[in-house]
Scaffold this active site. Structure first.
Site, PDB file in Angstrom:
ATOM      1  CE1 TYR A  22      -4.174   4.586  -5.736  1.00  0.00           C
ATOM      2  CE2 TYR A  22      -3.133   2.687  -4.712  1.00  0.00           C
ATOM      3  CZ  TYR A  22      -3.956   3.793  -4.624  1.00  0.00           C
ATOM      4  OH  TYR A  22      -4.540   4.100  -3.425  1.00  0.00           O
TER       5      TYR A  22
ATOM      6  CE1 TYR B 162      -6.121  -5.707   0.979  1.00  0.00           C
ATOM      7  CE2 TYR B 162      -4.371  -4.122   1.387  1.00  0.00           C
ATOM      8  CZ  TYR B 162      -5.061  -4.948   0.525  1.00  0.00           C
ATOM      9  OH  TYR B 162      -4.676  -5.020  -0.796  1.00  0.00           O
TER      10      TYR B 162
END
Lengths: 162, 162
Positions: free
Chosen positions: B24, B130
């Site tokens: 990824y 986040y």
């Protein structure tokens, strides 16, 4: 010039150096650490950090403080250099380089393939110094943090696990 | 959904997840770690890292892998989150958040005042995620590294210490 591992007797000097580094980094009031913290965390049976002291003619000239991290890509530990500092009156003698080389030796001795640290983006003398010794920026990566109240909120947001 | 600490039996899955995360992150061949490395470094008497597994209906959906660092300003340990990954087919269920909350709980349980990690600057979905959970960028700081041959050269440049 001598580079040697710190002992418990060095704790007052280590704390003084941490404070001097924080002042250099323009955050002189940021240091909450006490001598008791350093003793507990750094000099017990499984220390959280390791410290090298640099001495010139018996005087403490600087220090390097590091701990081990872990790379899931490499499958082995590396070293994170948390603090490297040479007192102003001892600069220009190669002490910073000697300290960094000694941390690199510790990395090799512990089977680590990486040594890394964080640098303030305005600290060009430090950046030049590090780049001259073969260090490279991790250009794509940035650091994020959750602290104090935000950390407590995050933990509380998890609820029960099952 | 269950979040639980990893055991030795999870090592093959942990390695698979590390490889999926590396893919990824656009660096699929970067993973040199082996199952033996993870066993030795993570499951011995003083583990270098800790892993939480996320399971959905008995299937491994994701993981979080972290270790302890040390703040000389705070005088205490923090947690560095090295890897957080949820398999694509399990996204949108809140598993990433649950994993991050569980790491935050581990931080509090260990007396840590900080939890931090590195994020790729092009990974905007992660950054949004986040920031939505209260994380902040350390804007002034950049990461430098010396690896492999450059590390060996640096160690050799130190010469003898005294």
């Amino acid at each position: 010039m001598i580079i040697r591992p710190a002992t418990i007797e060095d704790i007052p000097q280590i704390l003084a150096l941490i404070r001097e580094l924080a002042a250099y980094e323009r955050d002189p009031l940021a240091v909450e650490a006490t001598e008791a913290d350093l003793l507990r965390e750094g000099f017990g049976p499984s220390p959280r950090f390791f410290t090298l002291m640099a001495e010139v003619s018996g005087e403490v000239a600087g220090f390097a403080l590091y701990f081990f991290n872990f790379s899931t890509w490499k499958g082995r530990s590396g070293i994170h250099l948390e603090d490297l500092f040479v007192r102003p009156q001892f600069r220009g003698l190669g002490i910073g380089k000697k300290l960094l080389c000694s941390v690199a030796e510790a990395a090799l001795a512990n089977g680590c393939g990486r040594l890394q640290w964080d640098v303030l983006d305005w600290n060009q003398p430090a950046i030049d110094f590090y780049e001259g010794l073969g260090a490279k920026f991790l250009n794509e990566w940035r650091i994020m943090r959750v602290s104090d109240e935000a950390l407590a909120s995050l933990a509380a947001a998890g609820g029960s696990h099952e």
